[in-house]
Scaffold this motif. Structure first.
Motif, PDB file in Angstrom:
ATOM      1  N   SER A   5       0.817  -1.208   0.000  1.00  0.00           N
ATOM      2  CA  SER A   5       0.000   0.000   0.000  1.00  0.00           C
ATOM      3  C   SER A   5       0.853   1.263   0.000  1.00  0.00           C
ATOM      4  CB  SER A   5      -0.929   0.000   1.211  1.00  0.00           C
ATOM      5  OG  SER A   5      -0.171   0.060   2.405  1.00  0.00           O
ATOM      6  N   VAL A   6       2.121   1.140   0.301  1.00  0.00           N
ATOM      7  CA  VAL A   6       3.007   2.306   0.322  1.00  0.00           C
ATOM      8  C   VAL A   6       3.469   2.662  -1.090  1.00  0.00           C
ATOM      9  CG1 VAL A   6       5.217   3.154   1.182  1.00  0.00           C
ATOM     10  CG2 VAL A   6       3.737   1.824   2.678  1.00  0.00           C
ATOM     11  N   ARG A   7       3.637   1.706  -1.947  1.00  0.00           N
ATOM     12  CA  ARG A   7       4.132   1.951  -3.297  1.00  0.00           C
ATOM     13  C   ARG A   7       3.238   2.894  -4.111  1.00  0.00           C
ATOM     14  NH1 ARG A   7       6.834  -3.632  -5.459  1.00  0.00           N
ATOM     15  NH2 ARG A   7       8.540  -3.645  -3.944  1.00  0.00           N
ATOM     16  N   PRO A   8       1.927   2.714  -4.123  1.00  0.00           N
ATOM     17  CA  PRO A   8       1.100   3.669  -4.879  1.00  0.00           C
ATOM     18  C   PRO A   8       1.200   5.093  -4.329  1.00  0.00           C
ATOM     19  CG  PRO A   8      -0.154   1.686  -4.417  1.00  0.00           C
ATOM     20  CD  PRO A   8       1.121   1.575  -3.661  1.00  0.00           C
ATOM     21  N   ILE A  10       3.837   6.461  -2.895  1.00  0.00           N
ATOM     22  CA  ILE A  10       5.118   7.006  -3.337  1.00  0.00           C
ATOM     23  C   ILE A  10       5.057   7.374  -4.814  1.00  0.00           C
ATOM     24  CG2 ILE A  10       7.544   6.448  -3.733  1.00  0.00           C
ATOM     25  CD1 ILE A  10       7.450   4.821  -1.134  1.00  0.00           C
ATOM     26  N   ALA A  11       4.441   6.527  -5.610  1.00  0.00           N
ATOM     27  CA  ALA A  11       4.306   6.819  -7.037  1.00  0.00           C
ATOM     28  C   ALA A  11       3.492   8.084  -7.259  1.00  0.00           C
ATOM     29  CB  ALA A  11       3.655   5.634  -7.748  1.00  0.00           C
ATOM     30  N   LEU A  12       2.441   8.261  -6.508  1.00  0.00           N
ATOM     31  CA  LEU A  12       1.617   9.464  -6.626  1.00  0.00           C
ATOM     32  C   LEU A  12       2.414  10.705  -6.251  1.00  0.00           C
ATOM     33  CD1 LEU A  12      -1.142  10.665  -7.209  1.00  0.00           C
ATOM     34  CD2 LEU A  12      -1.720  10.318  -4.815  1.00  0.00           C
ATOM     35  N   LEU A  13       3.221  10.615  -5.218  1.00  0.00           N
ATOM     36  CA  LEU A  13       4.049  11.755  -4.817  1.00  0.00           C
ATOM     37  C   LEU A  13       5.081  12.111  -5.879  1.00  0.00           C
ATOM     38  CD1 LEU A  13       4.636  11.021  -1.025  1.00  0.00           C
ATOM     39  CD2 LEU A  13       3.257  12.844  -2.031  1.00  0.00           C
ATOM     40  N   LEU A  14       5.565  11.127  -6.606  1.00  0.00           N
ATOM     41  CA  LEU A  14       6.543  11.397  -7.656  1.00  0.00           C
ATOM     42  C   LEU A  14       5.904  11.956  -8.923  1.00  0.00           C
ATOM     43  CD1 LEU A  14       8.827   8.263  -7.271  1.00  0.00           C
ATOM     44  CD2 LEU A  14       9.315  10.595  -6.532  1.00  0.00           C
ATOM     45  N   VAL A  15       4.681  11.555  -9.199  1.00  0.00           N
ATOM     46  CA  VAL A  15       4.012  11.970 -10.428  1.00  0.00           C
ATOM     47  C   VAL A  15       3.295  13.312 -10.263  1.00  0.00           C
ATOM     48  CG1 VAL A  15       2.175  11.320 -12.040  1.00  0.00           C
ATOM     49  CG2 VAL A  15       3.787   9.614 -11.248  1.00  0.00           C
ATOM     50  N   ALA A  16       2.903  13.693  -9.081  1.00  0.00           N
ATOM     51  CA  ALA A  16       2.135  14.919  -8.859  1.00  0.00           C
ATOM     52  C   ALA A  16       2.826  16.171  -9.403  1.00  0.00           C
ATOM     53  CB  ALA A  16       1.804  15.069  -7.379  1.00  0.00           C
ATOM     54  N   PRO A  17       4.123  16.383  -9.173  1.00  0.00           N
ATOM     55  CA  PRO A  17       4.750  17.589  -9.746  1.00  0.00           C
ATOM     56  C   PRO A  17       4.735  17.615 -11.270  1.00  0.00           C
ATOM     57  CG  PRO A  17       6.143  16.650  -8.044  1.00  0.00           C
ATOM     58  CD  PRO A  17       5.034  15.677  -8.289  1.00  0.00           C
ATOM     59  N   LEU A  18       4.839  16.450 -11.892  1.00  0.00           N
ATOM     60  CA  LEU A  18       4.798  16.404 -13.348  1.00  0.00           C
ATOM     61  C   LEU A  18       3.423  16.800 -13.874  1.00  0.00           C
ATOM     62  CD1 LEU A  18       6.748  13.073 -13.873  1.00  0.00           C
ATOM     63  CD2 LEU A  18       7.614  15.396 -14.112  1.00  0.00           C
ATOM     64  N   LEU A  19       2.376  16.333 -13.207  1.00  0.00           N
ATOM     65  CA  LEU A  19       1.027  16.700 -13.616  1.00  0.00           C
ATOM     66  C   LEU A  19       0.762  18.179 -13.384  1.00  0.00           C
ATOM     67  CD1 LEU A  19      -0.933  13.598 -12.303  1.00  0.00           C
ATOM     68  CD2 LEU A  19      -0.273  14.120 -14.646  1.00  0.00           C
ATOM     69  N   ALA A  20       1.296  18.727 -12.322  1.00  0.00           N
ATOM     70  CA  ALA A  20       1.123  20.156 -12.054  1.00  0.00           C
ATOM     71  C   ALA A  20       1.786  20.986 -13.145  1.00  0.00           C
ATOM     72  CB  ALA A  20       1.692  20.502 -10.687  1.00  0.00           C
ATOM     73  N   ALA A  21       2.917  20.543 -13.654  1.00  0.00           N
ATOM     74  CA  ALA A  21       3.590  21.260 -14.726  1.00  0.00           C
ATOM     75  C   ALA A  21       2.754  21.251 -15.998  1.00  0.00           C
ATOM     76  CB  ALA A  21       4.960  20.653 -14.985  1.00  0.00           C
TER      77      ALA A  21
END
Length: 91
Positions: A5-8, A10-21
């Motif tokens: 349950s931790v992996r998703p 972490i993945a969301l935290l890594l992808v969020a800045p890219l989506l904001a850009a």
């Protein structure tokens, strides 16, 4: 189980800045600088005072040119995305 349950998260935290850009794509960079550039351009080429009809026409032309350039860039980006989706074997 807890480790899975931790992996998703972490993945969301890594992808969020890219989506904001991606959301900020449509905003013009540094509007104050562009305004100063337009002002300098219109004064230098026309040698007219701010507020005159020639100056206003020059500024409108610069705004129109900028919006057309942004529309072309957006259209090229969209076309490239569609091409990549339709031709995955060529990338």
């Amino acid at each position: 189980m807890r480790r899975n349950s931790v992996r998703p998260a972490i993945a969301l935290l890594l992808v969020a800045p890219l989506l904001a850009a991606c959301l900020e794509r449509s905003q013009s960079p540094m509007p104050d600088t562009l305004t100063q550039d337009d002002d300098t351009y219109c004064r230098a080429n026309s040698t007219v005072a701010p507020g005159s009809s020639e100056y206003i026409s020059c500024r409108k032309d610069r705004d129109r040119q900028r919006s057309q350039a942004e529309a072309r860039a957006d259209r090229r980006q969209r076309d490239l995305g569609e091409y990549m989706l339709n031709h995955p074997d060529r990338m």
